[in-house]
Design an enzyme around this catalytic site. Sequence first.
Site, PDB file in Angstrom:
ATOM      1  N   ASP A  53       0.813  -1.207   0.000  1.00  0.00           N
ATOM      2  CA  ASP A  53       0.000   0.000   0.000  1.00  0.00           C
ATOM      3  C   ASP A  53       0.854   1.268   0.000  1.00  0.00           C
ATOM      4  O   ASP A  53       0.479   2.273  -0.597  1.00  0.00           O
ATOM      5  CB  ASP A  53      -0.951  -0.010   1.199  1.00  0.00           C
ATOM      6  CG  ASP A  53      -1.960   1.109   1.141  1.00  0.00           C
ATOM      7  OD1 ASP A  53      -2.694   1.196   0.133  1.00  0.00           O
ATOM      8  OD2 ASP A  53      -2.028   1.903   2.101  1.00  0.00           O
ATOM      9  N   HIS A  81      -0.418  -4.746  -6.478  1.00  0.00           N
ATOM     10  CA  HIS A  81      -0.310  -4.483  -5.036  1.00  0.00           C
ATOM     11  C   HIS A  81      -1.527  -4.941  -4.259  1.00  0.00           C
ATOM     12  O   HIS A  81      -2.610  -5.147  -4.786  1.00  0.00           O
ATOM     13  CB  HIS A  81      -0.080  -2.983  -4.776  1.00  0.00           C
ATOM     14  CG  HIS A  81      -1.339  -2.165  -4.751  1.00  0.00           C
ATOM     15  ND1 HIS A  81      -2.056  -1.956  -3.604  1.00  0.00           N
ATOM     16  CD2 HIS A  81      -2.002  -1.521  -5.736  1.00  0.00           C
ATOM     17  CE1 HIS A  81      -3.112  -1.198  -3.875  1.00  0.00           C
ATOM     18  NE2 HIS A  81      -3.107  -0.927  -5.163  1.00  0.00           N
ATOM     19  N   CYS A  82      -1.283  -5.090  -2.950  1.00  0.00           N
ATOM     20  CA  CYS A  82      -2.320  -5.280  -1.942  1.00  0.00           C
ATOM     21  C   CYS A  82      -1.838  -4.512  -0.715  1.00  0.00           C
ATOM     22  O   CYS A  82      -1.001  -3.622  -0.843  1.00  0.00           O
ATOM     23  CB  CYS A  82      -2.573  -6.765  -1.665  1.00  0.00           C
ATOM     24  SG  CYS A  82      -1.152  -7.673  -1.022  1.00  0.00           S
ATOM     25  N   LEU A  83      -2.326  -4.825   0.443  1.00  0.00           N
ATOM     26  CA  LEU A  83      -1.919  -4.090   1.640  1.00  0.00           C
ATOM     27  C   LEU A  83      -0.448  -4.345   1.960  1.00  0.00           C
ATOM     28  O   LEU A  83       0.345  -3.419   2.070  1.00  0.00           O
ATOM     29  CB  LEU A  83      -2.811  -4.455   2.828  1.00  0.00           C
ATOM     30  CG  LEU A  83      -2.541  -3.710   4.135  1.00  0.00           C
ATOM     31  CD1 LEU A  83      -2.681  -2.209   3.959  1.00  0.00           C
ATOM     32  CD2 LEU A  83      -3.490  -4.204   5.220  1.00  0.00           C
TER      33      LEU A  83
END
Length: 181
Positions: A74, A154-156
């Site tokens: 993130d 992306h992710c967290l």
Amino acid sequence: GVRALWWHTLYARLAAPSSAMGDSSTEYYDQAARDLFAQLGLDRLGGVRAGAHYNSLDPIYARESGAAIFVGNDTAARSREMLARAGVTHVVNCTDNIPNYHEAGAAPLAYLRFNVSYWARHIGPEHESVLAFTQPLFAFIDEAHSAGGSVLVHCLAGAHRAGTTGVLCLMHYRRMSHSDA
């Protein structure tokens, strides 16, 4: 072949214990990200603290043209400066709860929301369902690379959902086995 490997990878990498997932895979993966941040000494958004050994953005694949695929968290997704330095023009958001930060404005980035944690809703027992599920992802990346741009996945945390999507990309673009990817 590759279809069987995609199938296996989706099931092997994403199958979390149903009791751990509760009602929401988003909650499960977000908690896994927070646990990873704590283990790595990162702040709650994955920002690097002094002494931490962690990158917010890592290249996993590059074409001869220089266009690349990056896996990140993130923090990378929020940072327009970091994305510009990497030549990112397209972003694959592997969540349903993190905003597409740079979708508007003077120089918007192109976005694809590819919530890989919902794979079980889209994939059945036939291999064609795996191809149908992953086709929008690969078409989006191909479009970016054809235009000379790079892609952030992306992710967290940049580890679970984005990591799984990164494995799919390596299997597809590098023709790697799931164990090698």
